[in-house]
Design a protein around this motif. Sequence first.
Motif, PDB file in Angstrom:
ATOM      1  N   MET A 161      10.097  43.611  27.787  1.00  0.00           N
ATOM      2  CA  MET A 161       9.121  42.822  27.100  1.00  0.00           C
ATOM      3  C   MET A 161       8.946  41.520  27.703  1.00  0.00           C
ATOM      4  O   MET A 161       9.823  40.788  27.918  1.00  0.00           O
ATOM      5  N   ALA A 162       7.845  40.911  27.817  1.00  0.00           N
ATOM      6  CA  ALA A 162       7.429  39.732  28.311  1.00  0.00           C
ATOM      7  C   ALA A 162       6.145  39.048  27.804  1.00  0.00           C
ATOM      8  O   ALA A 162       5.576  39.810  27.240  1.00  0.00           O
ATOM      9  N   TYR A 163       6.084  37.798  27.754  1.00  0.00           N
ATOM     10  CA  TYR A 163       5.031  37.210  27.573  1.00  0.00           C
ATOM     11  C   TYR A 163       3.957  37.359  28.711  1.00  0.00           C
ATOM     12  O   TYR A 163       3.995  36.797  29.562  1.00  0.00           O
ATOM     13  N   ARG A 164       2.770  37.872  28.410  1.00  0.00           N
ATOM     14  CA  ARG A 164       1.827  38.254  29.513  1.00  0.00           C
ATOM     15  C   ARG A 164       0.364  37.324  29.465  1.00  0.00           C
ATOM     16  O   ARG A 164      -0.212  37.009  30.462  1.00  0.00           O
ATOM     17  N   ARG A 165       0.160  36.976  27.988  1.00  0.00           N
ATOM     18  CA  ARG A 165      -1.099  36.270  27.680  1.00  0.00           C
ATOM     19  C   ARG A 165      -0.908  35.152  27.066  1.00  0.00           C
ATOM     20  O   ARG A 165      -0.165  35.053  25.869  1.00  0.00           O
ATOM     21  N   LEU A 166      -1.220  33.935  27.391  1.00  0.00           N
ATOM     22  CA  LEU A 166      -0.935  32.629  26.555  1.00  0.00           C
ATOM     23  C   LEU A 166      -2.237  31.775  26.500  1.00  0.00           C
ATOM     24  O   LEU A 166      -3.319  31.832  27.147  1.00  0.00           O
ATOM     25  N   LEU A 167      -2.513  31.430  25.126  1.00  0.00           N
ATOM     26  CA  LEU A 167      -3.680  30.757  24.645  1.00  0.00           C
ATOM     27  C   LEU A 167      -3.521  29.245  24.595  1.00  0.00           C
ATOM     28  O   LEU A 167      -2.387  28.896  23.941  1.00  0.00           O
ATOM     29  N   LEU A 168      -4.050  28.467  25.349  1.00  0.00           N
ATOM     30  CA  LEU A 168      -3.768  26.929  25.231  1.00  0.00           C
ATOM     31  C   LEU A 168      -5.042  26.292  24.757  1.00  0.00           C
ATOM     32  O   LEU A 168      -6.066  26.118  25.507  1.00  0.00           O
ATOM     33  N   PRO A 169      -5.159  25.889  23.406  1.00  0.00           N
ATOM     34  CA  PRO A 169      -6.231  25.054  22.893  1.00  0.00           C
ATOM     35  C   PRO A 169      -5.987  23.645  23.719  1.00  0.00           C
ATOM     36  O   PRO A 169      -5.159  22.909  23.564  1.00  0.00           O
ATOM     37  N   MET A 170      -7.031  23.188  24.393  1.00  0.00           N
ATOM     38  CA  MET A 170      -6.969  21.977  24.953  1.00  0.00           C
ATOM     39  C   MET A 170      -7.786  20.914  24.349  1.00  0.00           C
ATOM     40  O   MET A 170      -8.742  21.001  23.828  1.00  0.00           O
ATOM     41  N   THR A 171      -6.990  19.510  24.539  1.00  0.00           N
ATOM     42  CA  THR A 171      -7.602  18.510  23.730  1.00  0.00           C
ATOM     43  C   THR A 171      -8.051  17.252  24.694  1.00  0.00           C
ATOM     44  O   THR A 171      -8.775  16.410  24.124  1.00  0.00           O
ATOM     45  N   GLY A 172      -7.369  17.190  25.808  1.00  0.00           N
ATOM     46  CA  GLY A 172      -7.689  16.160  26.508  1.00  0.00           C
ATOM     47  C   GLY A 172      -6.991  14.891  26.466  1.00  0.00           C
ATOM     48  O   GLY A 172      -7.159  13.773  26.999  1.00  0.00           O
ATOM     49  N   THR A 173      -5.914  14.830  25.467  1.00  0.00           N
ATOM     50  CA  THR A 173      -5.042  13.684  25.444  1.00  0.00           C
ATOM     51  C   THR A 173      -3.765  13.743  26.128  1.00  0.00           C
ATOM     52  O   THR A 173      -3.433  14.705  26.867  1.00  0.00           O
ATOM     53  N   ALA A 174      -3.244  12.697  26.102  1.00  0.00           N
ATOM     54  CA  ALA A 174      -1.763  12.879  26.767  1.00  0.00           C
ATOM     55  C   ALA A 174      -0.961  13.811  26.285  1.00  0.00           C
ATOM     56  O   ALA A 174      -0.024  14.634  27.051  1.00  0.00           O
ATOM     57  N   ALA A 175      -0.968  14.152  25.071  1.00  0.00           N
ATOM     58  CA  ALA A 175      -0.123  15.256  24.334  1.00  0.00           C
ATOM     59  C   ALA A 175      -0.694  16.590  24.864  1.00  0.00           C
ATOM     60  O   ALA A 175       0.066  17.759  25.115  1.00  0.00           O
ATOM     61  N   GLY A 176      -1.933  16.672  25.124  1.00  0.00           N
ATOM     62  CA  GLY A 176      -2.523  17.818  25.749  1.00  0.00           C
ATOM     63  C   GLY A 176      -2.122  18.072  27.269  1.00  0.00           C
ATOM     64  O   GLY A 176      -1.992  19.211  27.483  1.00  0.00           O
ATOM     65  N   GLU A 177      -2.038  17.171  28.003  1.00  0.00           N
ATOM     66  CA  GLU A 177      -1.405  17.079  29.339  1.00  0.00           C
ATOM     67  C   GLU A 177      -0.051  17.871  29.555  1.00  0.00           C
ATOM     68  O   GLU A 177       0.300  18.708  30.092  1.00  0.00           O
ATOM     69  N   ALA A 178       0.804  17.355  28.440  1.00  0.00           N
ATOM     70  CA  ALA A 178       2.008  17.770  28.505  1.00  0.00           C
ATOM     71  C   ALA A 178       2.007  19.251  27.826  1.00  0.00           C
ATOM     72  O   ALA A 178       2.872  20.033  28.421  1.00  0.00           O
ATOM     73  N   ALA A 179       1.025  19.745  27.034  1.00  0.00           N
ATOM     74  CA  ALA A 179       1.041  21.154  26.642  1.00  0.00           C
ATOM     75  C   ALA A 179       0.713  21.801  27.789  1.00  0.00           C
ATOM     76  O   ALA A 179       1.014  23.066  27.858  1.00  0.00           O
TER      77      ALA A 179
END
Length: 292
Positions: free
Chosen positions: A1-19
Amino acid sequence: MAYRRLLLPMTGTAAGEAALATALLVARIWGAHVHCLHVRVDARDVAPLAGEGLSGAMIEEMMAATERESGDRAGRVRALFERFAATAGDIVIADSAETAMKAEGPTLSFESIAGREEDIVAQQSRLYDMAVVPHPEADEDVSSSDALHAVLFDSGRPVLIAPRTAPATIGTRVCCAWNGSAESAAAIAAALPWLHRAEARRILYADEYQRRGPKVEGILAYLHWHEISAEAMQFRPMTKDVGAGLLGSVRDFGADLLCMGAYSHSRLRQLILGGVTRHVLENSDVPVLMCR
């Protein structure tokens, strides 16, 4: 088992860059696809204000201002994505699912759509193995993080909360918080791929953290059935703060991933952000995998 698909909601903030950097790190580990989703504010959502005594001209002006602000934000988010994409030489930019599935390594894509962020993120997350969300901003109430709230409550999927600064490693030394709750059981089940891969694993428990449910010996036996060995360690609250004691034990272990259930103390949405969950969300400096 592995993680194959990841969803990243993008914000454009500094925290968003780290995410985004955290999501790319995870993608490289698992050879996964990261879909970056930006949800623009739909100016038509302003229309219901017409019933609040505002004139048609005022409503149109508000809608135009909302459209401009939404467009500016979308442009910043797109620029952030393109900047990361340009420097991620080992990651293929996939403009279709077919391209992503044919690629041998990690892939990346971007989409910007209009709508209500909490609804779209929750619904789309159901088609992914995990959502990666930014750390709550320092000046932002945790309860106002729409993406985090939506994934935890309405997606049925685990969420990985990125730290304020992108980590150098993730999943080599894993701590799991155990309190016997359904939420902590779901979190450990979601973390099984990480636990199989980890070099060291520790189950953290405390009398003050325990809820009605199996004790720590039960989860150790469960992991043994999955051929995963882990040590159990009882942590102590710091100045009566269970969350601080939990994070202190995570740091003592040198963990680069914490797995825990969310909001098991109360099922009322108005009360869920107190206690251990709030402290961990606000103060963790490692990625946190949460389920509820």
